[in-house]
Design an enzyme around this catalytic site. Structure first.
Site, PDB file in Angstrom:
ATOM      1  N   ILE A   1       0.800  -1.153  -0.096  1.00 32.21           N
ATOM      2  CA  ILE A   1       0.119  -0.031  -0.076  1.00 32.21           C
ATOM      3  C   ILE A   1       0.942   1.093  -0.020  1.00 32.21           C
ATOM      4  O   ILE A   1       1.724   1.467   0.836  1.00 32.21           O
ATOM      5  CB  ILE A   1      -0.894  -0.031   1.459  1.00 32.21           C
ATOM      6  N   LYS A   2       0.857   2.154  -1.084  1.00 29.10           N
ATOM      7  CA  LYS A   2       1.481   3.364  -1.032  1.00 29.10           C
ATOM      8  C   LYS A   2       1.062   4.308  -0.228  1.00 29.10           C
ATOM      9  O   LYS A   2      -0.151   4.919  -0.300  1.00 29.10           O
ATOM     10  CB  LYS A   2       1.525   3.886  -2.531  1.00 29.10           C
ATOM     11  N   VAL A   3       1.974   4.846   0.472  1.00 30.66           N
ATOM     12  CA  VAL A   3       1.369   6.191   1.429  1.00 30.66           C
ATOM     13  C   VAL A   3       2.400   7.433   1.322  1.00 30.66           C
ATOM     14  O   VAL A   3       3.551   6.894   1.204  1.00 30.66           O
ATOM     15  CB  VAL A   3       1.689   5.755   3.005  1.00 30.66           C
TER      16      VAL A   3
END
Length: 373
Positions: free
Chosen positions: A143-145
């Site tokens: 998951i890109k944050v």
């Protein structure tokens, strides 16, 4: 050297090449499987701008949109987007799953980004990242944050929770150092609780070419004033990346990192992003050839990927020239250019660009819901 040999030769040096692209026909055609099988591709990244081009810029998703709305007429525009994106990325993750298993969970990842509207809200980022990771339901999903202050706070929580995280939109060495520290704290929390470390993987996406795109015009102004700046044109983005890598190597040799590695942790690799060359005066593989080193990833847009397969060079280049990089950054300050303010600006502009792409995409989906597309 053949295309296959270039990619696999990089892997032998400790670097993995990922693909900065996703579109449904990449999956339907079998092209993604071919890139993995024949070239040695190691992973895939996506972002709101990539999905905007894929969904809003083609008719490939028309049937999927219609089917999703028939199945659940109550879907709002954002929920519809995430349904489409997750369908694509689950399929991509399944194609990469054998590689993930072969490498013991070190490679073979696909990345899905949280809403860019959450960039400055740590709690909301954590909630959405947990939900998306659960919906992806793949061990090789990341998951890109965004690497904002709020994103750094969220990273520590998510790593401790066992969520694979790709921290994106990193432009400064100082912010990257905060990210690496947050990753270590999250992993240490898992270690203290007796939880597995080898099942949690993270990368830190450090953006490269955009730094030169902003600095080169400023350097040109100094050159026109007769000041010594010519030697810095097209050099600062790579220098900035080298200093980030030097920090990684320093920390990797420290006691905390050594303890985590001994307990099974994969290192949080630096991932070079924005590596397509924007200045036609520079080599189209400048930000690939110059950033090769152990424990790194380079995610390439299709044009840069093809260029590297055709004429890229394979040699360890990251570890060299660190003192030169420090001198180049110091020279920038001597010219009255504040690199920190530039990287702060780039972070803000990056978030705004993703928000703009996201809003455009949601607008297109709204039209589709109303039968206008």
């Amino acid at each position: 050297m053949s295309a296959e040999n270039r990619i696999r030769a990089l892997r032998a040096l400790g670097q993995s090449i990922w693909y900065d692209y996703i579109r449904r026909d990449l999956l339907d055609s079998g092209e993604l499987a071919r890139l993995i099988r024949e070239d040695g591709l190691g992973g895939l990244t996506s972002n709101p701008a990539i999905f905007d081009k894929a969904i809003a810029g083609t008719d490939l998703y028309r049937t999927a949109i219609r089917d999703a709305l028939r199945a659940d007429p109550g879907l709002n525009d954002e929920a519809l987007f995430f349904r489409l994106a997750i369908e694509d990325l689950q399929r991509a993750a399944d194609v990469f799953l054998p590689l993930y298993r072969e490498t013991g969970g070190a490679d073979g990842f696909v990345s899905l980004e949280v809403s860019p509207d959450l960039a400055h809200d740590a709690e909301a980022t954590v909630r959405e990242a947990r939900a998306l990771f659960a919906r992806m339901d793949r061990p090789n999903a990341m998951i890109k944050v965004p690497g904002t202050r709020a994103g750094v706070e969220a990273l520590e929580t998510l790593i401790a929770d066992g969520v694979n995280v790709n921290v994106t939109l990193l432009f400064s060495v100082a912010r990257y150092a905060q990210v690496l520290e947050a990753w270590m704290r999250g992993m240490e929390a898992r270690l203290e609780r007796g939880e597995a470390l080898e099942t949690v993987t993270s990368v830190a996406s450090f953006f490269v070419s955009r730094v030169d795109s902003v600095l080169d015009p400023l350097l040109e102004e100094r050159i026109q004033e007769g000041r010594p700046a010519e030697h810095l044109r097209g050099r600062l983005a790579i220098a900035n990346a080298r200093l980030a890598y030097a920090h990684f190597r320093d920390q990797r040799g420290g006691a905390r990192h050594t303890r985590l590695t001994a307990a099974g942790a994969h290192p949080q690799r630096l991932l070079w992003a924005s590596t397509g060359t924007k200045n036609p005066d520079y080599s189209d593989v400048l930000y690939v050839d110059s950033l090769i080193g152990e424990h790194t990833v380079n995610t390439l847009p299709p044009a840069t990927y093809r260029a590297f397969l055709d004429h890229g060079s394979v040699a360890e280049t990251l570890a060299e020239g660190v003192e030169t990089a420090r001198a180049q950054v110091a020279a920038l300050a001597d010219l009255g250019i504040d690199l920190e303010s530039i990287t702060d600006r780039l972070e803000s502009e990056g978030i705004e660009a993703f928000q703009k792409a996201f809003r455009h995409l949601l607008g297109v989906l709204a039209e589709a819901r109303q039968g206008k597309r």
